[in-house]
Design an enzyme around this catalytic site. Sequence first.
Site, PDB file in Angstrom:
ATOM      1  N   GLU A 151       0.832  -1.194   0.000  1.00 41.59           N
ATOM      2  CA  GLU A 151       0.000   0.000   0.000  1.00 41.59           C
ATOM      3  C   GLU A 151       0.870   1.248   0.000  1.00 41.59           C
ATOM      4  OE1 GLU A 151      -3.793  -1.992   2.361  1.00 41.59           O
ATOM      5  OE2 GLU A 151      -2.879  -0.158   3.149  1.00 41.59           O
ATOM      6  N   ILE A 181       1.401  -2.488  -7.792  1.00 45.83           N
ATOM      7  CA  ILE A 181       0.797  -3.795  -8.040  1.00 45.83           C
ATOM      8  C   ILE A 181       0.959  -4.150  -9.516  1.00 45.83           C
ATOM      9  CG2 ILE A 181      -1.256  -5.208  -7.798  1.00 45.83           C
ATOM     10  CD1 ILE A 181      -0.029  -3.969  -5.163  1.00 45.83           C
ATOM     11  N   PHE A 272       2.787 -14.153   2.886  1.00 46.14           N
ATOM     12  CA  PHE A 272       4.221 -14.439   2.979  1.00 46.14           C
ATOM     13  C   PHE A 272       4.573 -15.756   2.286  1.00 46.14           C
ATOM     14  CE2 PHE A 272       5.120 -11.737   7.027  1.00 46.14           C
ATOM     15  CZ  PHE A 272       5.097 -10.596   6.239  1.00 46.14           C
ATOM     16  N   CYS A 274       3.266 -16.807  -0.401  1.00 45.17           N
ATOM     17  CA  CYS A 274       3.349 -16.440  -1.820  1.00 45.17           C
ATOM     18  C   CYS A 274       4.619 -15.640  -2.100  1.00 45.17           C
ATOM     19  CB  CYS A 274       2.123 -15.630  -2.220  1.00 45.17           C
ATOM     20  SG  CYS A 274       0.541 -16.449  -1.904  1.00 45.17           S
ATOM     21  N   ARG A 279      10.230 -14.698  -4.152  1.00 43.91           N
ATOM     22  CA  ARG A 279      11.622 -14.447  -3.775  1.00 43.91           C
ATOM     23  C   ARG A 279      12.538 -15.539  -4.298  1.00 43.91           C
ATOM     24  NH1 ARG A 279       9.931 -12.926   2.482  1.00 43.91           N
ATOM     25  NH2 ARG A 279       9.437 -10.712   2.088  1.00 43.91           N
ATOM     26  N   LEU A 374      31.662  -0.966 -21.402  1.00 43.03           N
ATOM     27  CA  LEU A 374      31.076  -0.433 -22.629  1.00 43.03           C
ATOM     28  C   LEU A 374      31.273   1.078 -22.773  1.00 43.03           C
ATOM     29  CD1 LEU A 374      29.764  -3.259 -22.372  1.00 43.03           C
ATOM     30  CD2 LEU A 374      27.677  -2.285 -23.286  1.00 43.03           C
ATOM     31  N   GLY A 376      30.925   5.011 -22.816  1.00 47.57           N
ATOM     32  CA  GLY A 376      29.777   5.853 -23.121  1.00 47.57           C
ATOM     33  C   GLY A 376      28.704   5.120 -23.887  1.00 47.57           C
ATOM     34  N   GLU A 399       9.437  -7.575  -3.054  1.00 52.00           N
ATOM     35  CA  GLU A 399       9.435  -8.875  -2.372  1.00 52.00           C
ATOM     36  C   GLU A 399      10.461  -8.904  -1.233  1.00 52.00           C
ATOM     37  OE1 GLU A 399       6.995  -9.550  -3.668  1.00 52.00           O
ATOM     38  OE2 GLU A 399       7.007  -9.843  -5.815  1.00 52.00           O
TER      39      GLU A 399
END
Length: 420
Positions: A151, A181, A272, A274, A279, A374, A376, A399
Amino acid sequence: MTTHLADQTAKPTTTTPKHVTDLMNIEGLLTPGEIEVRDRIAAFVDRRIRPNIAEWYDNAVLPRELLPEMAAEGLFGMHIEGYGCGGRTATEYGIAMQELEAGDSGLRTVVSVQGSLAMTAIAKHGSEEQKQTWLPGMAKGEIIGCFGLTEPTAGSDPASMGTRATWENGEWVLNGEKRWIGLANIADVAIIWAKVSDEDARAAGVLAGPGSDNGEKVRGFIVPTGTDGFHAEAITQKLSMRASIQCEIHMDNVRLDGDAILPKNPGLKGPFMCLNEARFGIAWGALGAARDSIEAAIEYSSTRMQFDRPLSSFQLTQKKLADMTVELNKGQLLALQLGRAHDAGTLENHQISVGKLANCRTAIEICREARTILGGNGISLDYSPLRHANNLESVRTYEGTDEVHTLIIGQKLTGESAFR
């Protein structure tokens, strides 16, 4: 128990490692079934994601046409048994997530939200009727789900959520807000977590369960997103996860039938369980982004000429490549240990936290370091490392933040909870 345990015993293989980064021949620890999953999902990524991801990321577009293709590859609910799901092992699922995130973290998140979160919530906490109603269509990609826990003011502390479900005239009535979400504005169904008073639970004929928190518990609800009062809006102007969707959800007197509640595992244990599945997938997936970044750096440095010789011939470049690849292999071995423990039924929650914490931290450092090779050119979407690093800022956060997983590990070590 899964349907593929016969494949669990690793068999020696003479196959040449697929990736130059496999310094320890980790492939030799994989079963034929695991190698098949790896190669099939890698081919899907090569065919459908790599040629298009720069454009999708640049334009902040989730290619919705990809979702039924993911379902056809068996990625949705991949290690859930029955109901049209794949019934693959946890290790096979982890390997698939590594290959998918080598394409893009945002697209791996689609599979995590659909399978590890929304489908797992129904599979672990739902009634038989709920499983039969929702899981087959979700496995086929005909029904898209989301998982509403976080939330605006309740992230790492979900117990402080403000969303409430009350029992009124034979219906559940949900009010509240959720934020960050995934997939919510394109989802057909949402798993919404809300606080329910024990009094309302008893009135609805639902077992309240032991251990009330101030006379209320967090409960899960299956919410069709077309229900009056439910509204989801995409969060825009993101610097990370741009080829994915994260949303705000607003619920204003959302009315649901009495059987919308998930009957099993009341309390925070429900979400948790889920989150731990998600995770676990992240501990594997983040390494796909890291591996892809190293391979991009190796390829670039072998053709980039400086001072009349390839960049890869310089000692400092080779040190960077060696250091990154050693850390990658350590992370892959950790992920494989998690997978074997998961399949054996011995995986503990703190071990998942070790994997998520360590491998996300390793992956983001590898991607940042690969970008330096790499130069720039590395800030261009022609190359993957910085895109991966930006995405991993989100992966490292959701998570469970580094701080949350550190305290989970600390509690295991000391027996003392430092959360409050």
